[in-house]
Motif scaffolding. Structure first.
Motif, short mmCIF file in Angstrom:
data_model
loop_
_atom_site.label_atom_id
_atom_site.label_comp_id
_atom_site.label_asym_id
_atom_site.label_seq_id
_atom_site.Cartn_x
_atom_site.Cartn_y
_atom_site.Cartn_z
N ILE A 134 0.73 -1.02 0.17
CA ILE A 134 0.08 0.00 0.04
C ILE A 134 1.15 1.24 -0.02
O ILE A 134 2.19 1.28 0.29
CB ILE A 134 -1.05 -0.17 1.26
N SER A 135 0.27 2.40 -0.57
CA SER A 135 1.17 3.40 -0.68
C SER A 135 0.46 4.80 -0.70
O SER A 135 -0.65 4.65 -0.91
CB SER A 135 2.17 3.39 -1.83
N ALA A 136 0.77 5.94 -0.56
CA ALA A 136 0.34 7.20 -0.59
C ALA A 136 1.41 8.38 -0.71
O ALA A 136 2.42 8.11 -0.60
CB ALA A 136 -0.26 7.40 0.95
N VAL A 137 0.96 9.47 -1.41
CA VAL A 137 1.63 10.32 -1.75
C VAL A 137 1.02 11.70 -1.57
O VAL A 137 -0.08 12.02 -1.81
CB VAL A 137 2.19 10.19 -3.23
N THR A 152 -4.15 -0.42 9.09
CA THR A 152 -3.00 -0.32 10.10
C THR A 152 -1.97 -1.55 9.85
O THR A 152 -2.48 -2.40 9.71
CB THR A 152 -3.54 -0.35 11.60
N ARG A 153 -0.76 -1.08 9.69
CA ARG A 153 0.13 -2.21 9.31
C ARG A 153 1.29 -1.96 10.06
O ARG A 153 1.70 -0.75 10.66
CB ARG A 153 0.79 -2.04 7.72
N THR A 186 2.67 -0.07 14.84
CA THR A 186 1.99 -0.07 13.69
C THR A 186 1.34 1.59 13.40
O THR A 186 1.59 2.42 14.28
CB THR A 186 0.74 -0.73 13.80
N SER A 187 1.10 1.80 12.07
CA SER A 187 0.28 2.99 11.72
C SER A 187 -0.36 3.00 10.47
O SER A 187 -0.51 1.70 9.78
CB SER A 187 1.64 4.11 11.56
N THR A 188 -0.76 4.05 9.87
CA THR A 188 -1.68 4.09 8.87
C THR A 188 -0.69 5.00 7.78
O THR A 188 -0.22 5.63 8.08
CB THR A 188 -2.91 4.57 8.97
#
Length: 452
Positions: free
Chosen positions: A97-100, A125-126, A245-247
């Motif tokens: 998973i990714s975000a920018v 959450t990972r 963990t976090s998101t």
């Protein structure tokens, strides 16, 4: 055209002459020579008057025809079609998973791009592995701040700190030497925990700053709450525990907090650090310098858990440089994460482009006249516009009456718009409209007169 009309007296005199001519048949002598001479003079006078009137009328037409105004040349033009840019293909990571987040381009990418512009996968959450050390550093610097260029207080390691080396070695974590009684500055200790990602240094620094691990965890929870990071959990300072963990959303926020701290920017942007007693230590983030990557922190707990929290500066031409903050969690390997992030950044950069609009001399219209002279209306200068992806481009053409229909005279403009950017070029006459010949004027009276 003006014509001469004879008066009734002139016509009666002319008829009288003809009557007298009939009274004297050919071959007979006139009875009065003086009368004959007077009659001849009257005939010559009448002829002269008719000729004078005819020439006067003819001369008036010529003068009018040669000086009458002409209608303006007629322009036939067509607004050139605006180019249709092709859409950018964003290389979204296919694994994990990714975000920018992209700062400095909201007018191109849309409002909110500086918050979260793109995500892939679910924002679940990972485990964040060694990215936890970045949170540890932020919490420590909140309690023990450092100014840029400042080394900070000296930390001396005791036997309990030395024992951490063996403890984390058994766990398979990254470690660095920490002999009992050795010491180093706070800055070097932070660099050792972040650049080579030494877990024993993370715990030792956290204990040094707060006195115990319990006190550190209390401070970490308070720090997370204060920054609204409610989806992040820290149970120890290194990330070796999968319960750290976090998101994606929280991690982007954490990255921005780190990027705002000049001490962390310096440490995390270094390909390696030289620490007294430890030598040169390479950065685990070997994507530094590739596709503009400037930091931040790697993490992994084995296959399928490779992660990267990163910042990048992307030069994109006319828009200057963009500040990118990104995160990718759950890659299959360090190489796959690096390849995915580099491809993503490259595709964003290539999505900004300069689109050609028109060439100098491009014909957009023609001026024509009834007497056959013509000239062209052309684009004065080459034009292009900076834009993002397939942002629509619109074009407007405005023509004006030139001062003269001569080569180089400006006769309008073209304006293109694409999102926040625009481009323009003058329109000018190529060639000159030549005046009609005298003969054309004399033989085309219907084409003469006041201009429309």
């Amino acid at each position: 055209m003006t014509t001469h009309h004879q008066t009734p007296d002139e016509l009666s005199e002319f008829a009288e002459l003809l009557r007298h001519e009939e009274e004297f048949p050919v071959g007979r002598e006139p009875v009065d020579r003086d009368r004959r001479r007077r009659r001849r003079r009257r005939g010559l006078l009448i002829t002269a008057i008719v000729l004078a009137l005819t020439l006067a009328a003819s001369g008036g037409y010529v003068g009018w025809a040669l000086s009458a105004p002409l209608s303006a040349p007629v322009l036939s033009s067509q607004t050139p079609a605006a180019p249709i840019p092709f859409a950018a293909t964003i290389a979204v990571p296919v694994e994990g998973i990714s975000a920018v987040s992209v700062a400095g381009a909201d007018e191109y990418l849309g409002a909110g791009a500086s918050d979260v512009w793109m995500t892939s996968g679910t924002d679940e959450t990972r485990p964040i592995a060694s990215i936890s050390k970045l949170i540890t550093a932020l919490v420590v610097l909140d309690a023990e701040p450092l100014a840029p260029g400042e080394a900070g207080p000296t930390i001396t390691f005791d036997k309990a700190d030395h024992d951490l080396y063996d403890e984390y070695y058994v766990l398979g974590a990254t470690i660095a030497a920490m002999p009992t009684g050795s010491s180093m500055s706070q800055y070097d200790a932070l660099a050792t925990m972040l650049v080579p990602s030494a877990s024993n240094y993370a715990e030792a620094v956290a204990t040094w700053a707060f006195g115990s691990q319990g006190a550190f965890l209390s401070a970490a929870r308070a720090w997370l709450a204060a920054h609204g990071l409610t989806n992040t959990t820290i149970v120890e300072p290194t990330g070796i525990n999968a319960r750290n963990t976090s998101t994606l959303g929280d991690l982007l926020a954490i990255a921005k907090l780190a990027a705002a701290n000049p001490v962390l920017v310096q440490i995390l942007g270094s390909p390696s650090v030289s620490v007294p007693g430890l030598g040169v230590l390479p950065n685990t983030n070997n994507l530094l310098g590739i596709e503009g990557v400037t930091g931040l922190k790697t993490g992994n707990l084995g296959e399928g858990t490779y992660s990267l929290l990163y910042t990048a500066t992307l030069p994109v031409g006319a828009a200057g440089s963009l500040s990118v903050t990104g995160v990718m969690l759950g890659g299959s390997s360090r190489q796959s994460v690096n390849s995915s992030v580099a491809a993503l950044l490259s595709s964003i950069r290539q999505g900004f482009r300069t689109v050609p609009l028109a060439e100098a001399g491009q014909v957009v219209g023609t001026y024509s006249t009834p007497w056959g002279s013509s000239a062209r209306l052309v684009v004065s200068d080459r034009a292009s516009v900076f834009t993002w992806s397939d942002t629509p481009i619109t074009v407007n053409m405005d023509t004006t009456t030139p001062a003269a229909y001569e080569d180089g005279q400006v006769a309008g403009s073209l304006t293109w718009s694409a999102g926040p950017d625009a481009a323009a070029s003058d329109l000018e006459i190529e060639g000159s409209i030549e005046p009609p010949t005298r003969w054309w004027r004399l033989t085309h009276p219907a084409e003469l007169g006041a201009p429309e």
